[in-house]
Motif scaffolding. Sequence first.
Motif: not given
Length: 257
Positions: A146-148, A153-159, A94-99
């Motif tokens: 991407y972020l929202p 999707f990460l919330v789904l891991f807690w279900l 992610s970082v390298m795509n910006w730089i």
Amino acid sequence: MVNNSQTIKKSGVNYFMQGFQLIKQPGLRSFVFIPLMINLVLFAGTIYFAVGKLTELFTWINGQVPDYLGWLNFLLWPLALLTILVVMSFIFSSVMNWIAAPFNGLLAEKVEQHLTGKSLNTGNSVDMVKDLPRIFGREWIKLKYYLPRALLFLVLFWLPIIGQTAAPILWFLFTAWMMAIQYCDYPFDNHKVPFDDMKFALKNTKGSSFSFGATVTVFSMIPIVNFIVMPVAICGATAMWVDKYREAYKNNVIAPD
């Protein structure tokens, strides 16, 4: 319009693998070298810092545990190093795509010129510097997209149940889709194609888009190998642009897979 009989038979996997051949071309190697060296230097520096902190942590741990548990170092050190490599690989993608965004766009431009024999006439280095705000603005658009969705999707891991079954599969598919967006966007952006139009084009060719993104995702998970994934993916995505979208956009027609 692009001749579908020539393009549909080539999958996203084929385009990614074509990227390995393209980065070795004499006229393209210099444009691959700059973002690759930036990646290597930053990654090596961060790993050096992380290993130093890890050494301090293990020194503290060794002072807290009995001597007969000293053998745990032989087990925990490799696990800790592997974890650092994998985590840093995802962060740096992610970082390298910006730089490296300006260099990535330039690489996509040169690959397209290599494949088509036609220059994009995007100007000189001064013009590229003037275009930096727009280039980084495009990266910001991708990040906002991407972020929202990533958080959802990460919330789904807690279900219950879903987190252990469907969530990992959905996360992989989402990551594959984002990889397709991230790298295919460079040749699209070189032609000033709006972000939403680029997404529509990729959605209309879901088979190629997802197979390309899935291949990039898998190779990005492999430590060391992921150093060259970025230029390879850019070259492969540009080859896909040339085959599937370039002429189609001239005729305002995007044919589905």
